[in-house]
Design a protein around this motif. Structure first.
Motif, short mmCIF file in Angstrom:
data_model
loop_
_atom_site.label_atom_id
_atom_site.label_comp_id
_atom_site.label_asym_id
_atom_site.label_seq_id
_atom_site.Cartn_x
_atom_site.Cartn_y
_atom_site.Cartn_z
N THR A 74 0.83 -1.21 0.00
CA THR A 74 0.00 0.00 0.00
C THR A 74 0.86 1.26 0.00
N GLN A 75 0.19 2.36 -0.29
CA GLN A 75 0.84 3.68 -0.32
C GLN A 75 1.62 3.97 0.96
N LYS A 76 1.04 3.49 2.10
CA LYS A 76 1.68 3.81 3.39
C LYS A 76 2.76 2.80 3.78
N ARG A 125 6.41 -3.25 -5.42
CA ARG A 125 6.00 -1.88 -5.09
C ARG A 125 5.15 -1.25 -6.20
N ARG A 127 2.42 -0.25 -8.90
CA ARG A 127 0.95 -0.29 -9.01
C ARG A 127 0.56 -1.29 -10.10
N TYR A 338 -4.95 -1.31 -2.84
CA TYR A 338 -3.69 -0.57 -2.67
C TYR A 338 -3.76 0.50 -1.59
N GLU A 340 -5.72 3.06 -1.36
CA GLU A 340 -5.95 4.43 -1.85
C GLU A 340 -7.39 4.89 -1.63
#
Ligand code: PLP
Length: 351
Positions: A74-76, A125, A127, A338, A340
């Motif tokens: 995920t983004q974080k 990593r 997308r 993901y 988001e």
């Protein structure tokens, strides 16, 4: 849980910019034995060859079940396993059909969590990419008579993956086979077991030779009602009604199917789980009311269908382009996966 780590990671040898599907495997795997009527303790060991007797019954009679789920970076920076409880529920359903001892949710989750933590660096990593997780159980009795095994092995392997179909989210072409069926009521259709996939290999090869991506399965009795596609469930948008075949024992109860139904209902779309015949689809296409067709599955998420061949008829859907509902579902599901978009249904299990 005992964890024996590899002294030499293979991660550097993998090009994470151009991953295929299920071609490379992470450094570790989980393994656990069943004997004397109970599961033992799981172990994480370096990924590698396993030693088995050539006489183990699963090699001969296919007493095996498996699952396929995904984890996303995920983004974080967390790893999100998507809907693991739902895949666990289905694995136990398959176990019951195949006379294989079930696995508790706690054991299933512990194994996933530990293995993915050990191989966290293997989650891509990029997308669109993810870590595919393959839990499976196979019978290990060394015996050539046909009977239920008394011993089993549970394993999990993981694989960093890119897109399942080389078309990506571009529409696929399907053909309905004339002389083959995938499953019949009372059979194995609803279980995730190798025999179902073995049965589809020859029809799929023949479909590919004719230039089609996959086979669209019709029911095994009347050869009239649509069931599913290759490794996906199927949806039709006709006159603003989103239709998907019901779970009556012949098709796999897809987790992405369930996700799609939940989202569509949330969006106030009229979703129905009902039988849909190929004739109804043909007629809708002729009348201009067949707006979209798409497949759903863990591997491809949403896969728009651009064309269906049935006997002498050829249906082109939405001029062979992606429909707006297919795109919306794809964006929403991958957005949640993901990290988001909000996880309103609590589908994400973060590590
Ligand atoms: C035969 C079959 N149908 C449907 C599906 C879709 O199920 P899911 O959305 O759980 O991946 C799959 C893939 O697992 C499958 O193999």
């Amino acid at each position: 849980m005992e964890i024996i780590k590899t002294y030499r990671s293979r991660r550097d040898q993998v090009n994470f910019e151009s991953l295929g599907f299920g071609e490379v495997f992470s450094d570790h795997m989980l393994t656990m034995e069943y004997k004397d009527g109970r599961w033992g303790s799981p172990q994480i060991v370096p990924y590698g060859k396993i030693e088995i007797y050539p006489s183990i019954c699963s090699l001969h009679y296919g007493q095996i079940v498996f699952e396929g789920l995904k984890a996303f970076y995920t983004q974080k920076g967390a790893i999100n396993i998507f809907r693991p409880e739902k895949y666990h529920e289905r694995m136990n359903l398959s176990c019951r059909r195949l006379c294989i001892p079930e696995l508790s949710l706690a054991l299933f989750m512990e194994g996933l969590k530990e293995l993915i933590t050990v191989d966290k660096e293997w989650a891509p990593r990029k997308r669109g990419y993810s870590l595919y997780i393959r839990p499976f159980i196979f019978a290990t009795d060394s015996f050539l008579g046909v009977k239920v095994s008394e011993t089993y092995r549970y394993m999990i392997i993981t694989s960093p993956v890119g897109a399942y179909y080389k078309e990506g989210i571009n529409p696929v072409k399907l053909i309905t086979p004339v002389e083959y069926i995938r499953a019949a009521k009372g059979g194995l259709g609803a279980a995730k077991t190798p025999a179902n996939y073995a049965a589809t290999l020859l029809p799929a090869e023949e479909a590919k030779k004719k230039g089609f991506t996959q086979v669209l399965w019709l029911d095994g009795v009347e050869r009239k009602y649509i069931e599913e596609v290759g490794t996906m469930n199927i949806f039709f948008l006709i006159n603003e009604e989103l239709i998907t075949p019901p779970l009556e024992g012949t098709i796999l109860g897809g987790v992405t199917r369930d996700t799609t139904i939940h989202l569509a209902k949330e969006w106030k779309i009229n979703v129905t789980e009902r039988r849909v015949s190929i004739d109804e689809v043909l007629l809708a296409s002729k009348k201009g009311s067949l707006a979209e067709v798409f497949g759903t599955g863990t591997a491809a998420v949403i896969s728009p269908v651009g064309e269906i061949q049935y006997g002498g008829e050829r249906i082109i859907i939405n001029k062979g382009r992606i429909g707006s509902l297919s795109q919306r579902l794809y964006d929403e599901i991958t957005g949640i996966q993901y990290g988001e978009r909000p996880d309103n249904f609590r589908w994400c299990y973060l590590i």
